[in-house]
Design a protein around this motif. Sequence first.
Motif: not given
Lengths: 286, 325
Positions: B101-120, B233-234
Amino acid sequence: MTLPAVVLLLVFNYVPLFGLATAFQEYDPLAGVWQSPWAGFYQFERLLNDSLFWGALRNTLWLSFVQLILFFPVPIALALLLNSVLSERIRNFIQSVVYLPHFFSWVLAITIFQQMLGGAGALNQFLRSNDIGTWDIMTNPDTFALLVTSQVIWKEAGWGIIVFLAALAAINTDLYEAAAADGAGRLRRLWHITLPGLRSVIVLMLVLRLGNALTVGFEQFLIQRNAVGHDTAEVLDTFSFYYGIATGDYSYGAAAGLFKSVISLLLIWGANKLAHAFGEDGLYRK
Amino acid sequence: MTLAIERTGADAVAKPVAAQAVRRKRKNERPTWEEPPTVVGQAAKGITLSGVLLVMLVPLWIIVVTSLSTQAAVNRAGGLVIWPTDITFESYRVMLTDSTVRTALLVSLGITAVGTVVSMAVSVMCAYGLSRSRSLGHRFILMLLIITMFVNGGLIPTFLVVTGLGGYDQWWALILPSAVSVFNILILRAFYSSTSLDLIEAARIDGAGDWRILWSIVLPTSRAVTAVMALFYGVGYWNSFFNVMLYMPTDSEKWPLQYVLLTYVNRGNGMPGSVNNGFGDQFSQTAPLALQMAVVVLTLVPLLLVYPFVQKHFRTGVLTGAIKG
């Protein structure tokens, strides 16, 4: 400044268009698109002789139809109802609540449904504790169309009201006052002012819905396919995924995808023609 | 051919947002010409709207309460808990000590943060470029964008292209293929076109370049629409699970939270990869209900933290065009 977006679209949207060539091949992952042998319309012949494919097409059309009848009017009715609430604070509160599920993932929405209506969910917990027996809605193929439609209503109907609320706000209130002064009651005002005011938006949403008749939602069915069985839950998109990627029969899946895309384009075009025939703009102007 | 979305974009220019806001703010009184409400009508309206609210809120309430309950309370209720009796954060403690769960939380937060910045970044640049209609080939690029809304290769050709570029088991495969939403770009463009031309002209005379104008004039004057687009996007990145299924199905170290939710709560599987962390026994079979509900709540928390701040912008007419297109 448009360059990054254009490059991304070229790579991930335009290059795959050429990849559609795989639908006319016997695609071999080792050989790639350039080296795989051509197969003409062989994959499409397979599709037309595949009862599973026809089943998926039938399910898709049936689910689309049920959603059109049961889902489509809900946001309109909800918007009319909400618009008649006088207190702005209550209106805003209801809006912020009903918009929320739109932002849930399908995994989350279906998990919530499962916890409420599933075999071990809240409803059956209540039924059992009162000795009424159990009613497992989540795995029953007979009521599957109603189940997925109610999921769509729960998740998207609230969000769907935005566009109708905007159209309602654009109607000139003087019209209502004049009509009331001339003796038109609530129903006549609804029929002669409100609904004509919503007409172009309703037509636009209908065009979109008809144009997307072959798309009923992918993740929603992917997640629930195993619970109710593929006889009822297989739609064209999941068919393309299962027989294309999961089993490695890429050309076959691509052919199913292409079939769907072509029919969808025709549907959008046809629905728009219909909208023009009714004197509306539809999705694009002539 | 004019698309519906372009028309609404033009409307947004014609009617400044302030004017729309004034009209929306009507008085909380019944106009004098309207007939007085009937008791039955008012009651029916009240009951229907309360019903709608309850259908939305009760499931969330039950899930939150259950996640905060002890095992004893769950047993007593025979499953989901409706009235909180013994409140405990034990499930959350156990959940956050679990490595999956901890890894998944980090993965999700990471993808969301990086993805949103790239997309925006990509979308804002593209929308600004297209909003300055003098720019080179602007009509052609617009067509190029719009075509992708109607015609696409579909699932399998896209999958073949991404894997052909070596995207299998790579993080970028979860971000780049879906980084551009033409729809969002068109909405942003409609708003940028309405940004005061005088201001931009003045800045240009003072020697500001396009980047400077974008950063110091266009973005600050369109905060609401920027916030809404970032939320769109997020949420897209936060909610995605199918691309994980496509591009990295085997490696549970790379699963995002939604995929964990699917495997662990929806399908009731034990958590893979949790055997080594001391909670192996707890996770090796279907987890306790309270723990499952804690995972559900975890996927909700980031959304609920952001939603109130962005939600108020939905009403300012920002999304009129959004939904129409």
